[in-house]
Design a protein around this motif. Structure first.
Motif, PDB file in Angstrom:
ATOM      1  N   VAL A   6      38.073  41.018  45.124  1.00 26.77           N
ATOM      2  CA  VAL A   6      37.567  42.155  44.360  1.00 26.77           C
ATOM      3  C   VAL A   6      37.248  43.274  45.336  1.00 26.77           C
ATOM      4  O   VAL A   6      36.413  43.123  46.234  1.00 26.77           O
ATOM      5  N   VAL A  99      36.293  33.458  44.672  1.00 23.50           N
ATOM      6  CA  VAL A  99      36.318  34.920  44.622  1.00 23.50           C
ATOM      7  C   VAL A  99      35.786  35.454  45.947  1.00 23.50           C
ATOM      8  O   VAL A  99      34.760  34.978  46.442  1.00 23.50           O
ATOM      9  N   SER A 101      34.589  39.021  47.425  1.00 24.08           N
ATOM     10  CA  SER A 101      34.294  40.417  47.090  1.00 24.08           C
ATOM     11  C   SER A 101      34.043  41.230  48.353  1.00 24.08           C
ATOM     12  O   SER A 101      33.516  40.723  49.345  1.00 24.08           O
ATOM     13  N   SER A 106      31.660  45.760  44.524  1.00 22.89           N
ATOM     14  CA  SER A 106      32.532  44.622  44.233  1.00 22.89           C
ATOM     15  C   SER A 106      31.725  43.335  44.135  1.00 22.89           C
ATOM     16  O   SER A 106      32.002  42.472  43.288  1.00 22.89           O
ATOM     17  N   ALA A 110      31.589  40.799  40.931  1.00 21.37           N
ATOM     18  CA  ALA A 110      32.071  39.443  41.200  1.00 21.37           C
ATOM     19  C   ALA A 110      31.019  38.407  40.825  1.00 21.37           C
ATOM     20  O   ALA A 110      31.331  37.378  40.210  1.00 21.37           O
ATOM     21  N   ALA A 114      32.018  35.843  37.981  1.00 21.91           N
ATOM     22  CA  ALA A 114      32.256  34.484  38.466  1.00 21.91           C
ATOM     23  C   ALA A 114      31.221  33.511  37.930  1.00 21.91           C
ATOM     24  O   ALA A 114      31.517  32.327  37.715  1.00 21.91           O
ATOM     25  N   VAL A 121      31.414  32.582  44.925  1.00 24.31           N
ATOM     26  CA  VAL A 121      31.686  33.935  45.426  1.00 24.31           C
ATOM     27  C   VAL A 121      31.394  33.994  46.921  1.00 24.31           C
ATOM     28  O   VAL A 121      30.282  33.682  47.370  1.00 24.31           O
ATOM     29  N   HIS A 123      31.167  36.756  49.889  1.00 27.24           N
ATOM     30  CA  HIS A 123      30.986  38.216  49.899  1.00 27.24           C
ATOM     31  C   HIS A 123      31.039  38.783  51.312  1.00 27.24           C
ATOM     32  O   HIS A 123      30.497  38.209  52.262  1.00 27.24           O
TER      33      HIS A 123
END
Length: 379
Positions: A6, A99, A101, A106, A110, A114, A121, A123
């Motif tokens: 993302v 995911v 991000s 973002s 996310a 998610a 996630v 990040h």
């Protein structure tokens, strides 16, 4: 593994520097390892396609969130809910394994999306906000607590993240990578005149350090400066740089090259005697890495990723931010010493090849994803 990236504000299809370029490089490398990657970014032009399959095999989904035009960070906040709803609906039908991000906007969408499908996630903050930006500061603190894992592109950011509440045992450094097959010393160089050439790459915005480079150029004789970045027409920073160069008497030696496609960047970099990177902050260091991969010596500020990428006087040279006098002194010394430039260029290529290949860094990213994804982590 099915990986969703993302990147709300930085589109890997259109942004050739910074976060967009980093996301593009990482997605391409992950696909080369056999993973399925989809990048979600915001649609900023009405004629853009909803979904684009790139030559590197990853897909870019341009999400309709807000008007199809560029928005500032503050304007975008009102449309993050639309973005999150789009992701939640898409992932409800077919969810990714993980995911990743990029940047705080973002990260927010996310986390929301998610959570609904119970997907971890990872990040990347890519730099932290200033103290008076309360919305961003609150979001970054939330992401520090809620993300399954934090990935940073430079070691300098780790200490800042720990102050936000990120546990060191749940944070990894995975720097930006370089396509070593494209960026290499061998190959054609772009045409140039009789002047020696200094190249600097970045976005035409405050904090780029371009004004410092222009000021330094004015007291270094027989050198042209090529500025690579955004389109210079109607750009206020470009106008300020032209005014500065005119005042200093060096406007005829400053070239605004605009946006240079990635496939043409190696030839331009190989045509340079020195590449200069003078930002006040830099989470990626891509411009320096690409020049180093081409065997070109680099002078850079000792900030962010550039402190990791360059070992002073071994694989490049460090200079204080905003110090045009120090930069001019180093440029004169380096441009007058062919042997030193060659030594730095060889060491720079060795450094990039040993640490910053796209494949190595993609494998490091996958190792993080497998830690947070119990299914693939146990395979």
């Amino acid at each position: 593994m099915r990986i969703a990236m993302v990147s709300v504000m930085a589109n890997p299809l259109t942004e050739g520097t910074g976060q967009g370029a980093h996301v593009q490089q990482m997605a391409a490398a992950l696909c080369r390892l056999g993973h399925e990657v989809t990048v979600y970014t915001r649609r900023t032009t009405p004629k853009s396609h909803d979904r684009v399959r790139t030559d590197e095999k990853f897909e870019v989904v341009q999400v309709p969130a807000g008007p199809a035009e560029p928005l500032s960070g503050d304007e975008l906040v009102a449309h993050l809910g639309e973005f999150a709803e789009f992701l939640a609906e898409e992932w409800r039908l077919s969810s990714p394994d993980v995911v990743h991000s990029h940047h705080w906007q973002s990260g927010l969408v996310a986390l929301i999306s998610a959570h609904r499908v119970q997907v971890p996630v990872v990040h990347s903050h890519h730099g932290l906000g200033v103290a008076d930006d309360e919305k961003r500061a609150d979001a970054e603190r939330l992401l520090a607590r809620m993300a399954s894992w934090t990935v940073t592109t430079c070691t300098q950011e780790i200490a800042q993240l720990m102050q936000l509440g990120v546990r060191r045992t749940q944070a990894s450094v995975v720097p930006a990578g370089v396509d070593l097959d494209l960026f290499k010393p061998e190959g054609p160089a772009a045409a140039r005149g009789s002047l020696r050439r200094v190249v600097t790459v970045g976005r035409l915005e405050p904090g780029s350090g371009f004004a410092t480079v222009v000021a330094a150029l004015s007291v270094v004789d027989d050198v042209e400066l090529v500025i690579v970045g955004d389109k210079a027409q109607a750009n206020p920073v470009a106008a300020q740089l032209r005014k500065l160069a005119r005042t200093l008497g060096s406007l005829d030696r400053v070239v605004f090259a605009g946006v240079v496609p990635q496939v043409k960047m190696p030839a331009l970099l190989r045509s340079a005697d020195v590449v200069v990177c003078m930002p006040r902050s830099e989470p990626f260091g891509l411009a320096a890495l690409e020049a180093m991969a081409c065997g070109v010596p680099v002078i850079a500020t000792a900030v962010g990723a550039l402190t990791d990428v360059i070992t002073h006087n071994v694989s490049g040279l460090h200079v204080p931010p905003n110090d045009a006098r120090a930069l001019a002194r180093l440029l004169r010394l380096l441009l007058a010493d062919d042997t030193k430039r060659q030594e730095l260029g060889v060491a720079a290529r060795d450094r990039v090849a040993a640490r910053y290949s796209r494949e190595r860094l993609a494998n490091e990213a996958v190792a993080v994803y497998e830690r947070v994804d119990p299914v693939h982590g146990n395979e």
